[in-house]
Design a protein around this motif. Structure first.
Motif, PDB file in Angstrom:
ATOM      1  N   LEU A 264       7.665  59.013  41.971  1.00 47.40           N
ATOM      2  CA  LEU A 264       9.009  58.946  42.553  1.00 47.40           C
ATOM      3  C   LEU A 264       9.144  57.822  43.580  1.00 47.40           C
ATOM      4  CD1 LEU A 264       9.677  62.773  42.952  1.00 47.40           C
ATOM      5  CD2 LEU A 264      10.614  61.230  41.227  1.00 47.40           C
ATOM      6  N   LYS A 265       7.987  57.392  44.100  1.00 45.21           N
ATOM      7  CA  LYS A 265       8.028  56.306  45.083  1.00 45.21           C
ATOM      8  C   LYS A 265       8.206  54.954  44.415  1.00 45.21           C
ATOM      9  CE  LYS A 265       5.169  58.130  48.772  1.00 45.21           C
ATOM     10  NZ  LYS A 265       3.871  58.023  49.398  1.00 45.21           N
ATOM     11  N   LYS A 266       7.823  54.905  43.137  1.00 49.47           N
ATOM     12  CA  LYS A 266       7.786  53.600  42.473  1.00 49.47           C
ATOM     13  C   LYS A 266       9.050  53.279  41.681  1.00 49.47           C
ATOM     14  CE  LYS A 266       2.824  53.118  41.913  1.00 49.47           C
ATOM     15  NZ  LYS A 266       1.749  53.241  40.945  1.00 49.47           N
ATOM     16  N   VAL A 267       9.674  54.302  41.115  1.00 57.97           N
ATOM     17  CA  VAL A 267      10.861  54.042  40.283  1.00 57.97           C
ATOM     18  C   VAL A 267      12.016  54.977  40.655  1.00 57.97           C
ATOM     19  CG1 VAL A 267       9.699  53.112  38.228  1.00 57.97           C
ATOM     20  CG2 VAL A 267       9.958  55.569  38.472  1.00 57.97           C
ATOM     21  N   PHE A 268      13.210  54.540  40.351  1.00 61.28           N
ATOM     22  CA  PHE A 268      14.368  55.450  40.421  1.00 61.28           C
ATOM     23  C   PHE A 268      15.284  55.155  39.248  1.00 61.28           C
ATOM     24  CE2 PHE A 268      15.918  51.817  42.957  1.00 61.28           C
ATOM     25  CZ  PHE A 268      17.146  51.584  42.357  1.00 61.28           C
ATOM     26  N   TYR A 269      16.043  56.181  38.846  1.00 65.22           N
ATOM     27  CA  TYR A 269      16.997  56.049  37.737  1.00 65.22           C
ATOM     28  C   TYR A 269      18.333  56.550  38.219  1.00 65.22           C
ATOM     29  CZ  TYR A 269      12.782  55.661  34.875  1.00 65.22           C
ATOM     30  OH  TYR A 269      11.598  55.258  34.335  1.00 65.22           O
ATOM     31  N   ARG A 270      19.383  55.846  37.859  1.00 70.37           N
ATOM     32  CA  ARG A 270      20.739  56.306  38.204  1.00 70.37           C
ATOM     33  C   ARG A 270      21.628  56.113  36.991  1.00 70.37           C
ATOM     34  NH1 ARG A 270      23.295  53.130  42.682  1.00 70.37           N
ATOM     35  NH2 ARG A 270      24.407  54.993  43.350  1.00 70.37           N
ATOM     36  N   LEU A 271      22.382  57.155  36.681  1.00 69.32           N
ATOM     37  CA  LEU A 271      23.396  57.035  35.632  1.00 69.32           C
ATOM     38  C   LEU A 271      24.732  57.254  36.330  1.00 69.32           C
ATOM     39  CD1 LEU A 271      23.686  56.682  32.522  1.00 69.32           C
ATOM     40  CD2 LEU A 271      23.895  59.155  32.384  1.00 69.32           C
ATOM     41  N   LEU A 272      25.653  56.307  36.155  1.00 64.13           N
ATOM     42  CA  LEU A 272      26.913  56.367  36.912  1.00 64.13           C
ATOM     43  C   LEU A 272      28.110  56.146  35.996  1.00 64.13           C
ATOM     44  CD1 LEU A 272      24.917  53.936  38.655  1.00 64.13           C
ATOM     45  CD2 LEU A 272      26.127  55.308  40.345  1.00 64.13           C
ATOM     46  N   SER A 273      29.248  56.536  36.525  1.00 62.22           N
ATOM     47  CA  SER A 273      30.478  56.180  35.786  1.00 62.22           C
ATOM     48  C   SER A 273      30.812  54.739  36.158  1.00 62.22           C
ATOM     49  CB  SER A 273      31.623  57.101  36.215  1.00 62.22           C
ATOM     50  OG  SER A 273      32.030  56.729  37.510  1.00 62.22           O
ATOM     51  N   LYS A 274      31.732  54.131  35.408  1.00 63.75           N
ATOM     52  CA  LYS A 274      32.012  52.730  35.754  1.00 63.75           C
ATOM     53  C   LYS A 274      32.749  52.600  37.088  1.00 63.75           C
ATOM     54  CE  LYS A 274      36.042  52.352  32.735  1.00 63.75           C
ATOM     55  NZ  LYS A 274      36.572  51.695  31.566  1.00 63.75           N
ATOM     56  N   GLU A 275      33.220  53.760  37.625  1.00 61.80           N
ATOM     57  CA  GLU A 275      33.823  53.704  38.972  1.00 61.80           C
ATOM     58  C   GLU A 275      32.753  53.956  40.040  1.00 61.80           C
ATOM     59  OE1 GLU A 275      35.156  55.776  36.581  1.00 61.80           O
ATOM     60  OE2 GLU A 275      36.687  54.289  36.008  1.00 61.80           O
ATOM     61  N   SER A 276      31.483  53.913  39.657  1.00 55.61           N
ATOM     62  CA  SER A 276      30.332  54.071  40.549  1.00 55.61           C
ATOM     63  C   SER A 276      30.115  55.508  41.020  1.00 55.61           C
ATOM     64  CB  SER A 276      30.438  53.154  41.788  1.00 55.61           C
ATOM     65  OG  SER A 276      30.627  51.828  41.408  1.00 55.61           O
ATOM     66  N   THR A 277      30.661  56.452  40.316  1.00 54.61           N
ATOM     67  CA  THR A 277      30.416  57.854  40.677  1.00 54.61           C
ATOM     68  C   THR A 277      29.110  58.269  39.992  1.00 54.61           C
ATOM     69  OG1 THR A 277      32.786  58.069  40.391  1.00 54.61           O
ATOM     70  CG2 THR A 277      31.552  60.117  40.801  1.00 54.61           C
ATOM     71  N   GLU A 278      28.213  58.868  40.780  1.00 56.72           N
ATOM     72  CA  GLU A 278      26.913  59.245  40.215  1.00 56.72           C
ATOM     73  C   GLU A 278      27.065  60.401  39.239  1.00 56.72           C
ATOM     74  OE1 GLU A 278      24.169  59.995  43.382  1.00 56.72           O
ATOM     75  OE2 GLU A 278      23.795  57.854  43.698  1.00 56.72           O
ATOM     76  N   ILE A 279      26.478  60.254  38.033  1.00 52.20           N
ATOM     77  CA  ILE A 279      26.506  61.348  37.050  1.00 52.20           C
ATOM     78  C   ILE A 279      25.155  62.059  37.103  1.00 52.20           C
ATOM     79  CG2 ILE A 279      26.675  61.871  34.565  1.00 52.20           C
ATOM     80  CD1 ILE A 279      28.536  59.356  34.428  1.00 52.20           C
ATOM     81  N   PHE A 280      24.090  61.254  37.182  1.00 52.64           N
ATOM     82  CA  PHE A 280      22.765  61.835  37.361  1.00 52.64           C
ATOM     83  C   PHE A 280      21.858  60.787  38.008  1.00 52.64           C
ATOM     84  CE2 PHE A 280      18.399  62.379  35.950  1.00 52.64           C
ATOM     85  CZ  PHE A 280      18.141  63.651  36.454  1.00 52.64           C
ATOM     86  N   THR A 281      20.981  61.263  38.876  1.00 52.24           N
ATOM     87  CA  THR A 281      19.980  60.339  39.425  1.00 52.24           C
ATOM     88  C   THR A 281      18.631  61.045  39.419  1.00 52.24           C
ATOM     89  OG1 THR A 281      20.127  61.089  41.712  1.00 52.24           O
ATOM     90  CG2 THR A 281      21.648  59.348  41.067  1.00 52.24           C
TER      91      THR A 281
END
Ligand code: ADP
Length: 473
Positions: free
Chosen positions: A84-101
Protein backbone atom coordinates in the motif's frame (compact mmCIF):
# COMPACT_ATOMS: atom_id res chain seq x y z
CA UNK A 1 76.18 35.84 -12.87
CA UNK A 2 73.77 33.01 -12.32
CA UNK A 3 70.31 34.41 -11.73
CA UNK A 4 68.61 32.04 -9.35
CA UNK A 5 65.23 33.53 -8.63
CA UNK A 6 63.00 31.99 -6.01
CA UNK A 7 59.91 30.89 -7.93
CA UNK A 8 56.73 29.74 -6.26
CA UNK A 9 55.39 26.47 -7.65
CA UNK A 10 52.05 28.21 -8.30
CA UNK A 11 53.70 30.56 -10.79
CA UNK A 12 55.30 27.80 -12.86
CA UNK A 13 53.98 26.89 -16.30
CA UNK A 14 53.92 23.21 -15.22
CA UNK A 15 51.51 24.04 -12.40
CA UNK A 16 49.28 26.22 -14.58
CA UNK A 17 49.06 23.69 -17.41
CA UNK A 18 48.37 20.92 -14.90
CA UNK A 19 45.51 22.97 -13.43
CA UNK A 20 44.11 23.32 -16.95
CA UNK A 21 44.46 19.58 -17.50
CA UNK A 22 42.66 18.82 -14.24
CA UNK A 23 39.91 21.34 -14.98
CA UNK A 24 39.31 19.93 -18.46
CA UNK A 25 39.37 16.43 -17.00
CA UNK A 26 36.89 17.46 -14.30
CA UNK A 27 34.46 19.11 -16.73
CA UNK A 28 34.66 16.11 -19.07
CA UNK A 29 33.79 13.78 -16.17
CA UNK A 30 30.94 16.02 -15.01
CA UNK A 31 29.55 16.12 -18.56
CA UNK A 32 29.72 12.33 -18.76
CA UNK A 33 28.07 12.09 -15.34
CA UNK A 34 25.22 14.51 -16.09
CA UNK A 35 24.44 12.99 -19.48
CA UNK A 36 24.58 9.42 -18.15
CA UNK A 37 22.31 10.44 -15.23
CA UNK A 38 19.80 11.93 -17.67
CA UNK A 39 19.88 8.78 -19.81
CA UNK A 40 19.60 6.55 -16.73
CA UNK A 41 16.66 8.35 -15.13
CA UNK A 42 14.77 8.76 -18.39
CA UNK A 43 15.13 5.03 -19.13
CA UNK A 44 13.87 4.29 -15.59
CA UNK A 45 10.85 6.52 -16.14
CA UNK A 46 10.23 4.82 -19.45
CA UNK A 47 10.33 1.42 -17.75
CA UNK A 48 7.85 2.54 -15.01
CA UNK A 49 5.58 4.11 -17.64
CA UNK A 50 5.46 0.74 -19.42
CA UNK A 51 4.50 -1.02 -16.18
CA UNK A 52 1.78 1.58 -15.48
CA UNK A 53 0.43 1.28 -19.02
CA UNK A 54 0.36 -2.51 -18.76
CA UNK A 55 -1.41 -2.36 -15.38
CA UNK A 56 -3.99 0.14 -16.65
CA UNK A 57 -4.62 -2.04 -19.74
CA UNK A 58 -5.24 -5.06 -17.49
CA UNK A 59 -7.67 -3.11 -15.28
CA UNK A 60 -9.54 -1.76 -18.32
CA UNK A 61 -10.00 -5.29 -19.63
CA UNK A 62 -11.16 -6.34 -16.12
CA UNK A 63 -13.80 -3.57 -16.28
CA UNK A 64 -14.86 -4.68 -19.73
CA UNK A 65 -15.06 -8.33 -18.66
CA UNK A 66 -16.66 -8.05 -15.21
CA UNK A 67 -17.83 -4.47 -14.78
CA UNK A 68 -17.12 -2.20 -11.80
CA UNK A 69 -17.13 -5.07 -9.33
CA UNK A 70 -14.33 -6.89 -11.06
CA UNK A 71 -12.11 -3.80 -11.49
CA UNK A 72 -12.59 -2.81 -7.84
CA UNK A 73 -11.55 -6.21 -6.52
CA UNK A 74 -8.56 -6.33 -8.90
CA UNK A 75 -7.45 -2.86 -7.78
CA UNK A 76 -7.69 -3.88 -4.14
CA UNK A 77 -5.86 -7.13 -4.72
CA UNK A 78 -3.06 -5.48 -6.73
CA UNK A 79 -2.59 -2.75 -4.08
CA UNK A 80 -2.27 -5.39 -1.35
CA UNK A 81 0.12 -7.47 -3.44
CA UNK A 82 2.41 -4.57 -4.46
CA UNK A 83 2.27 -2.86 -1.04
CA UNK A 84 0.00 0.00 0.00
CA UNK A 85 2.99 2.28 0.45
CA UNK A 86 4.21 1.72 -3.07
CA UNK A 87 1.10 1.96 -5.25
CA UNK A 88 -2.35 3.51 -5.26
CA UNK A 89 -5.34 3.09 -7.57
CA UNK A 90 -8.18 5.53 -8.13
CA UNK A 91 -11.24 5.14 -10.28
CA UNK A 92 -13.13 8.40 -10.77
CA UNK A 93 -15.95 9.92 -12.71
CA UNK A 94 -14.96 12.45 -15.34
CA UNK A 95 -16.12 15.16 -12.90
CA UNK A 96 -13.36 13.89 -10.54
CA UNK A 97 -15.73 12.24 -8.10
CA UNK A 98 -14.10 9.17 -6.57
CA UNK A 99 -15.88 5.90 -7.43
CA UNK A 100 -13.32 3.61 -5.84
CA UNK A 101 -9.81 3.96 -4.49
CA UNK A 102 -7.32 1.53 -3.01
CA UNK A 103 -6.37 2.13 0.63
CA UNK A 104 -4.95 5.69 0.64
CA UNK A 105 -3.81 5.79 4.29
CA UNK A 106 -0.19 5.89 3.15
CA UNK A 107 -0.90 8.74 0.69
CA UNK A 108 -2.08 11.44 3.12
CA UNK A 109 -0.28 14.25 1.31
CA UNK A 110 -1.95 13.62 -2.00
CA UNK A 111 -2.18 16.90 -3.93
CA UNK A 112 -5.80 16.62 -5.20
CA UNK A 113 -5.59 19.85 -7.14
CA UNK A 114 -2.81 18.42 -9.30
CA UNK A 115 -4.57 15.05 -9.51
CA UNK A 116 -7.79 16.73 -10.74
CA UNK A 117 -5.79 18.74 -13.22
CA UNK A 118 -4.40 15.48 -14.63
CA UNK A 119 -7.94 14.12 -14.95
CA UNK A 120 -8.99 17.16 -16.99
CA UNK A 121 -6.01 16.71 -19.28
CA UNK A 122 -6.85 13.06 -19.92
CA UNK A 123 -10.47 13.74 -20.94
CA UNK A 124 -9.94 13.98 -24.69
CA UNK A 125 -8.43 10.49 -24.82
CA UNK A 126 -4.86 11.34 -23.79
CA UNK A 127 -2.82 9.02 -21.62
CA UNK A 128 -1.18 11.47 -19.21
CA UNK A 129 2.00 10.62 -17.28
CA UNK A 130 3.35 12.87 -14.52
CA UNK A 131 6.05 12.61 -11.83
CA UNK A 132 4.80 14.03 -8.52
CA UNK A 133 6.93 14.59 -5.41
CA UNK A 134 5.35 13.38 -2.17
CA UNK A 135 6.66 15.43 0.72
CA UNK A 136 5.80 12.85 3.40
CA UNK A 137 7.51 10.02 1.56
CA UNK A 138 10.35 12.21 0.30
CA UNK A 139 10.03 10.25 -2.91
CA UNK A 140 8.88 10.78 -6.48
CA UNK A 141 5.78 8.97 -7.66
CA UNK A 142 4.93 8.34 -11.28
CA UNK A 143 1.24 8.71 -12.02
CA UNK A 144 -0.69 7.53 -15.07
CA UNK A 145 -4.14 9.08 -15.78
CA UNK A 146 -6.36 7.79 -18.60
CA UNK A 147 -9.99 7.56 -19.68
CA UNK A 148 -11.87 4.30 -19.30
CA UNK A 149 -15.05 3.12 -21.05
CA UNK A 150 -15.13 5.96 -23.60
CA UNK A 151 -14.72 8.71 -21.05
CA UNK A 152 -17.28 7.42 -18.56
CA UNK A 153 -14.55 6.87 -15.97
CA UNK A 154 -10.99 7.98 -15.37
CA UNK A 155 -8.34 5.60 -14.01
CA UNK A 156 -5.33 6.90 -12.01
CA UNK A 157 -2.49 4.67 -10.88
CA UNK A 158 0.49 5.93 -8.89
CA UNK A 159 3.74 4.04 -8.31
CA UNK A 160 6.76 5.27 -6.32
CA UNK A 161 10.09 5.34 -8.13
CA UNK A 162 11.70 4.13 -4.93
CA UNK A 163 13.94 1.26 -6.06
CA UNK A 164 15.21 3.26 -9.00
CA UNK A 165 16.21 6.17 -6.82
CA UNK A 166 18.24 3.78 -4.70
CA UNK A 167 19.96 2.62 -7.82
CA UNK A 168 20.68 6.20 -8.85
CA UNK A 169 22.08 6.93 -5.39
CA UNK A 170 24.33 3.90 -5.75
CA UNK A 171 25.35 5.13 -9.17
CA UNK A 172 26.10 8.61 -7.75
CA UNK A 173 28.19 7.05 -5.05
CA UNK A 174 30.24 4.93 -7.44
CA UNK A 175 30.63 7.81 -9.88
CA UNK A 176 31.76 10.10 -7.04
CA UNK A 177 34.60 7.70 -6.26
CA UNK A 178 35.46 7.37 -9.93
CA UNK A 179 35.69 11.20 -10.15
CA UNK A 180 38.00 11.36 -7.12
CA UNK A 181 40.27 8.58 -8.44
CA UNK A 182 40.31 9.98 -11.97
CA UNK A 183 41.08 13.49 -10.69
CA UNK A 184 44.02 12.18 -8.66
CA UNK A 185 45.29 10.18 -11.66
CA UNK A 186 44.65 13.22 -13.92
CA UNK A 187 46.68 15.49 -11.62
CA UNK A 188 49.64 13.08 -11.44
CA UNK A 189 49.47 12.33 -15.18
CA UNK A 190 48.99 16.01 -16.13
CA UNK A 191 51.92 17.02 -13.95
CA UNK A 192 54.20 14.35 -15.43
CA UNK A 193 53.19 14.98 -19.06
CA UNK A 194 53.56 18.76 -18.67
CA UNK A 195 56.90 18.38 -16.93
CA UNK A 196 58.13 16.17 -19.77
CA UNK A 197 56.85 18.62 -22.40
CA UNK A 198 58.40 21.60 -20.64
CA UNK A 199 61.72 19.76 -20.05
CA UNK A 200 63.41 21.11 -23.23
CA UNK A 201 62.50 24.69 -22.24
CA UNK A 202 64.16 24.03 -18.90
CA UNK A 203 67.23 22.62 -20.72
CA UNK A 204 67.42 25.72 -22.92
CA UNK A 205 67.12 27.95 -19.84
CA UNK A 206 69.87 26.01 -18.07
CA UNK A 207 72.10 26.26 -21.14
CA UNK A 208 71.46 30.02 -21.40
CA UNK A 209 72.30 30.40 -17.69
CA UNK A 210 75.49 28.34 -18.11
CA UNK A 211 76.50 30.47 -21.10
CA UNK A 212 75.94 33.60 -19.02
CA UNK A 213 78.07 32.06 -16.31
CA UNK A 214 80.76 30.04 -18.02
CA UNK A 215 80.90 31.13 -21.68
CA UNK A 216 79.84 30.11 -25.15
CA UNK A 217 81.07 26.51 -25.07
CA UNK A 218 77.70 25.12 -23.90
CA UNK A 219 74.98 23.89 -26.25
CA UNK A 220 71.43 22.57 -25.76
CA UNK A 221 71.40 18.76 -25.67
CA UNK A 222 68.74 17.05 -27.77
CA UNK A 223 66.30 14.64 -26.10
CA UNK A 224 63.68 12.56 -27.82
CA UNK A 225 60.74 14.89 -27.32
CA UNK A 226 59.93 15.15 -31.03
CA UNK A 227 60.92 16.98 -34.16
CA UNK A 228 59.62 20.43 -33.18
CA UNK A 229 61.70 20.41 -30.00
CA UNK A 230 64.76 19.17 -31.93
CA UNK A 231 64.26 22.03 -34.37
CA UNK A 232 64.04 24.51 -31.49
CA UNK A 233 67.26 23.10 -29.98
CA UNK A 234 68.95 23.25 -33.42
CA UNK A 235 67.80 26.83 -33.97
CA UNK A 236 69.06 27.82 -30.51
CA UNK A 237 72.41 26.06 -31.04
CA UNK A 238 72.81 27.61 -34.52
CA UNK A 239 72.11 31.01 -33.03
CA UNK A 240 74.76 30.34 -30.37
CA UNK A 241 77.25 29.23 -33.07
CA UNK A 242 76.59 32.44 -34.95
CA UNK A 243 76.91 34.61 -31.85
CA UNK A 244 80.12 32.79 -30.93
CA UNK A 245 81.57 33.48 -34.38
CA UNK A 246 80.47 37.12 -34.17
CA UNK A 247 81.97 37.44 -30.71
CA UNK A 248 85.18 35.88 -31.97
CA UNK A 249 85.22 38.23 -34.97
CA UNK A 250 84.52 41.18 -32.73
CA UNK A 251 87.39 40.23 -30.44
CA UNK A 252 89.62 39.78 -33.46
CA UNK A 253 88.61 43.12 -34.94
CA UNK A 254 89.09 44.86 -31.60
CA UNK A 255 92.55 43.32 -31.27
CA UNK A 256 93.39 44.37 -34.80
CA UNK A 257 92.06 47.90 -34.36
CA UNK A 258 94.05 48.26 -31.17
CA UNK A 259 97.15 46.94 -32.94
CA UNK A 260 96.66 49.08 -36.06
CA UNK A 261 95.96 52.27 -34.18
CA UNK A 262 98.75 51.77 -31.69
CA UNK A 263 101.61 52.24 -34.21
CA UNK A 264 100.42 55.57 -35.71
CA UNK A 265 99.45 56.96 -32.30
CA UNK A 266 102.86 56.02 -30.86
CA UNK A 267 104.53 57.68 -33.85
CA UNK A 268 102.44 60.85 -33.45
CA UNK A 269 103.35 60.98 -29.77
CA UNK A 270 107.08 60.44 -30.37
CA UNK A 271 107.22 63.08 -33.10
CA UNK A 272 105.25 65.59 -31.03
CA UNK A 273 107.61 65.02 -28.08
CA UNK A 274 110.71 65.43 -30.29
CA UNK A 275 109.29 68.61 -31.83
CA UNK A 276 108.62 70.03 -28.35
CA UNK A 277 112.18 69.31 -27.23
CA UNK A 278 113.62 70.96 -30.34
CA UNK A 279 111.20 73.87 -30.40
CA UNK A 280 113.97 76.18 -31.74
CA UNK A 281 114.52 73.91 -34.77
CA UNK A 282 111.67 75.24 -36.90
CA UNK A 283 112.56 73.08 -39.96
CA UNK A 284 112.62 69.89 -37.89
CA UNK A 285 109.32 70.88 -36.26
CA UNK A 286 107.74 71.43 -39.67
CA UNK A 287 108.80 67.93 -40.82
CA UNK A 288 107.42 66.51 -37.58
CA UNK A 289 104.05 68.17 -38.12
CA UNK A 290 103.96 66.78 -41.65
CA UNK A 291 104.42 63.23 -40.36
CA UNK A 292 101.78 63.85 -37.68
CA UNK A 293 99.33 64.97 -40.36
CA UNK A 294 100.16 61.90 -42.49
CA UNK A 295 99.55 59.59 -39.57
CA UNK A 296 96.32 61.43 -38.74
CA UNK A 297 95.19 60.93 -42.35
CA UNK A 298 96.07 57.26 -42.11
CA UNK A 299 94.05 56.92 -38.89
CA UNK A 300 91.10 58.81 -40.36
CA UNK A 301 91.19 56.50 -43.39
CA UNK A 302 91.07 53.38 -41.23
CA UNK A 303 88.20 54.78 -39.14
CA UNK A 304 86.23 55.93 -42.21
CA UNK A 305 86.70 52.56 -43.93
CA UNK A 306 85.46 50.68 -40.84
CA UNK A 307 82.40 52.97 -40.65
CA UNK A 308 81.79 52.55 -44.39
CA UNK A 309 81.91 48.75 -44.09
CA UNK A 310 79.57 48.71 -41.09
CA UNK A 311 77.06 50.98 -42.81
CA UNK A 312 77.13 48.95 -46.04
CA UNK A 313 76.77 45.63 -44.15
CA UNK A 314 73.82 47.03 -42.20
CA UNK A 315 72.18 48.16 -45.47
CA UNK A 316 72.42 51.82 -44.43
CA UNK A 317 74.90 52.93 -47.06
CA UNK A 318 73.52 55.45 -49.48
CA UNK A 319 74.26 54.30 -53.04
CA UNK A 320 74.19 57.03 -55.69
CA UNK A 321 73.24 55.04 -58.76
CA UNK A 322 73.69 56.61 -62.18
CA UNK A 323 74.02 55.34 -65.74
CA UNK A 324 77.70 54.84 -66.65
CA UNK A 325 79.72 53.16 -69.34
CA UNK A 326 81.57 50.34 -67.65
CA UNK A 327 84.24 50.11 -70.39
CA UNK A 328 85.38 53.72 -70.06
CA UNK A 329 85.17 53.54 -66.25
CA UNK A 330 87.50 50.50 -66.13
CA UNK A 331 89.78 52.05 -68.76
CA UNK A 332 90.14 55.13 -66.55
CA UNK A 333 91.31 52.90 -63.72
CA UNK A 334 93.77 51.17 -66.02
CA UNK A 335 95.18 54.53 -67.17
CA UNK A 336 95.46 55.75 -63.57
CA UNK A 337 97.46 52.71 -62.47
CA UNK A 338 99.64 52.32 -65.57
CA UNK A 339 102.39 54.67 -64.27
CA UNK A 340 102.35 52.95 -60.86
CA UNK A 341 102.75 49.54 -62.55
CA UNK A 342 105.47 50.89 -64.78
CA UNK A 343 107.39 52.28 -61.80
CA UNK A 344 107.35 48.84 -60.26
CA UNK A 345 108.32 47.10 -63.46
CA UNK A 346 104.96 45.33 -63.81
CA UNK A 347 103.22 45.06 -67.16
CA UNK A 348 99.60 46.27 -66.83
CA UNK A 349 97.26 45.34 -69.68
CA UNK A 350 93.63 46.12 -70.50
CA UNK A 351 91.38 43.82 -72.54
CA UNK A 352 87.77 44.28 -73.57
CA UNK A 353 85.84 43.01 -76.61
CA UNK A 354 83.01 45.49 -76.14
CA UNK A 355 82.77 49.11 -77.22
CA UNK A 356 80.50 50.11 -74.39
CA UNK A 357 78.54 48.40 -71.61
CA UNK A 358 75.91 50.58 -69.95
CA UNK A 359 75.32 49.88 -66.29
CA UNK A 360 73.48 51.68 -63.51
CA UNK A 361 75.87 51.84 -60.60
CA UNK A 362 77.57 54.11 -58.08
CA UNK A 363 80.52 55.01 -60.35
CA UNK A 364 82.69 56.57 -57.62
CA UNK A 365 82.47 53.48 -55.50
CA UNK A 366 83.06 51.14 -58.42
CA UNK A 367 86.10 53.23 -59.36
CA UNK A 368 87.45 52.81 -55.82
CA UNK A 369 86.73 49.05 -55.93
CA UNK A 370 88.70 48.71 -59.17
CA UNK A 371 91.52 50.84 -57.71
CA UNK A 372 91.71 48.57 -54.66
CA UNK A 373 91.96 45.44 -56.81
CA UNK A 374 94.55 46.98 -59.17
CA UNK A 375 96.56 48.35 -56.26
CA UNK A 376 96.68 44.88 -54.63
CA UNK A 377 97.49 43.14 -57.91
CA UNK A 378 100.44 45.49 -58.59
CA UNK A 379 101.53 45.45 -54.96
CA UNK A 380 101.67 41.63 -54.78
CA UNK A 381 103.26 41.09 -58.21
CA UNK A 382 106.99 41.16 -58.59
CA UNK A 383 109.06 42.87 -61.31
CA UNK A 384 108.42 41.60 -64.85
CA UNK A 385 105.13 40.18 -63.70
CA UNK A 386 101.85 40.83 -65.48
CA UNK A 387 98.56 42.32 -64.35
CA UNK A 388 95.61 42.26 -66.72
CA UNK A 389 92.23 43.88 -66.30
CA UNK A 390 89.50 42.39 -68.50
CA UNK A 391 85.82 43.06 -69.09
CA UNK A 392 83.43 40.30 -70.07
CA UNK A 393 79.68 40.14 -70.42
CA UNK A 394 76.91 37.54 -70.48
CA UNK A 395 73.12 38.02 -70.77
CA UNK A 396 72.77 38.40 -67.02
CA UNK A 397 75.90 40.16 -65.82
CA UNK A 398 79.04 42.08 -66.65
CA UNK A 399 82.36 40.88 -65.24
CA UNK A 400 85.51 42.83 -64.35
CA UNK A 401 88.44 40.42 -64.00
CA UNK A 402 91.73 41.48 -62.38
CA UNK A 403 94.35 38.83 -62.98
CA UNK A 404 97.97 38.89 -61.82
CA UNK A 405 101.01 36.64 -61.96
CA UNK A 406 102.02 37.64 -58.43
CA UNK A 407 102.72 35.80 -55.19
CA UNK A 408 99.32 34.07 -55.07
CA UNK A 409 97.42 33.04 -51.94
CA UNK A 410 97.40 29.64 -50.18
CA UNK A 411 94.08 27.79 -50.30
CA UNK A 412 93.62 27.82 -46.51
CA UNK A 413 94.14 31.60 -46.45
CA UNK A 414 91.90 32.32 -49.40
CA UNK A 415 88.66 32.10 -47.37
CA UNK A 416 89.93 34.69 -44.89
CA UNK A 417 91.18 37.47 -47.14
CA UNK A 418 87.78 39.25 -47.14
CA UNK A 419 87.72 39.40 -43.33
CA UNK A 420 88.40 42.69 -41.57
CA UNK A 421 92.13 43.29 -40.91
CA UNK A 422 93.13 39.92 -42.32
CA UNK A 423 96.55 39.95 -43.97
CA UNK A 424 98.28 36.88 -45.36
CA UNK A 425 101.35 36.05 -43.28
CA UNK A 426 103.78 36.36 -46.23
CA UNK A 427 102.47 39.83 -47.20
CA UNK A 428 102.72 41.46 -43.75
CA UNK A 429 105.87 43.33 -44.81
CA UNK A 430 104.00 45.19 -47.59
CA UNK A 431 102.08 48.31 -46.55
CA UNK A 432 98.36 47.89 -46.01
CA UNK A 433 95.69 47.64 -43.35
CA UNK A 434 93.83 44.46 -44.28
CA UNK A 435 90.61 46.43 -44.77
CA UNK A 436 90.68 46.91 -48.56
CA UNK A 437 89.06 43.63 -49.62
CA UNK A 438 86.53 43.76 -46.78
CA UNK A 439 85.48 47.19 -48.00
CA UNK A 440 85.36 45.95 -51.65
CA UNK A 441 83.14 43.00 -50.76
CA UNK A 442 80.78 45.09 -48.60
CA UNK A 443 80.38 47.73 -51.32
CA UNK A 444 79.88 45.39 -54.27
CA UNK A 445 77.36 43.36 -52.23
CA UNK A 446 75.50 46.57 -51.27
CA UNK A 447 75.30 47.39 -54.99
CA UNK A 448 73.82 43.94 -55.79
CA UNK A 449 77.00 42.42 -57.21
CA UNK A 450 79.46 39.74 -56.06
CA UNK A 451 83.20 39.22 -55.79
CA UNK A 452 85.05 35.90 -56.02
CA UNK A 453 88.70 34.90 -56.09
CA UNK A 454 90.80 32.12 -57.53
CA UNK A 455 94.47 31.82 -56.69
CA UNK A 456 97.43 29.51 -56.90
CA UNK A 457 100.17 30.04 -54.39
CA UNK A 458 103.31 31.31 -56.10
CA UNK A 459 101.60 31.66 -59.48
CA UNK A 460 99.10 34.48 -59.16
CA UNK A 461 95.52 35.45 -58.33
CA UNK A 462 92.33 36.33 -60.19
CA UNK A 463 89.61 38.53 -58.65
CA UNK A 464 86.24 38.52 -60.45
CA UNK A 465 83.64 41.26 -59.89
CA UNK A 466 80.17 40.39 -61.16
CA UNK A 467 77.59 43.14 -61.74
CA UNK A 468 74.09 41.90 -62.60
CA UNK A 469 72.71 43.49 -65.76
CA UNK A 470 69.09 43.30 -64.61
CA UNK A 471 70.07 45.96 -62.08
CA UNK A 472 71.87 47.78 -64.89
CA UNK A 473 70.43 50.01 -67.57
P1 ADP B 1 95.82 45.10 -47.63
O1 ADP B 1 95.66 46.49 -47.19
O2 ADP B 1 96.70 44.29 -46.74
O3 ADP B 1 96.14 44.96 -49.06
P2 ADP B 1 93.38 43.82 -48.40
O4 ADP B 1 92.12 43.61 -47.65
O5 ADP B 1 93.28 44.55 -49.68
O6 ADP B 1 94.38 44.47 -47.40
O7 ADP B 1 93.97 42.39 -48.67
C1 ADP B 1 94.02 41.44 -47.64
C2 ADP B 1 95.17 40.47 -47.88
O8 ADP B 1 94.86 39.66 -49.00
C3 ADP B 1 96.44 41.14 -48.25
O9 ADP B 1 97.15 41.53 -47.10
C4 ADP B 1 97.15 40.06 -49.02
O10 ADP B 1 97.78 39.18 -48.11
C5 ADP B 1 96.03 39.33 -49.71
N1 ADP B 1 95.88 39.77 -51.13
C6 ADP B 1 95.00 40.65 -51.62
N2 ADP B 1 95.14 40.79 -52.95
C7 ADP B 1 96.13 39.97 -53.32
C8 ADP B 1 96.74 39.63 -54.56
N3 ADP B 1 96.35 40.18 -55.71
N4 ADP B 1 97.74 38.72 -54.55
C9 ADP B 1 98.12 38.15 -53.42
N5 ADP B 1 97.59 38.41 -52.20
C10 ADP B 1 96.60 39.29 -52.15
Amino acid sequence: MLLKKETSVFRTAVFRITVWYVMIFFFALITIYVSSRIILSSSNIKMIDNILLQESNNLISDLNDGGLKKIKSEMQEDAQKEGLKKVFYRLLSKESTEIFTSNLNEWQHMDYKTMNDLIKRSLDGNIVYRTIYFKDKKLNTRVITREVDDGKYVLQIGRVIHENQEMIERYDNIFGWIVVIMMLCGTVLGWRVTKKTIAPVERITQTALKIGNEGFTHRVKKGNEGEEIDRLADAFNNMLDRIEILMFDLRDVTDNIAHDLKTPVTRIKTIAETSMLNISDSEGAYDGYEVILEECDHLTNIINTILDISEADAGLKEINVSKVDLVSLVKKGYELFSPVAEDKGVLLKFSCAFETIAVSIDDRRLQRIISNLLDNAIKFTGQKGNVIIEIDKSDEYAEIIVKDTGIGIKEEELEHIFEKFYRVESSRSTPGSGLGLTWVRSMITAMGGTISVKSEFGKGSTFILRIPLNLSA
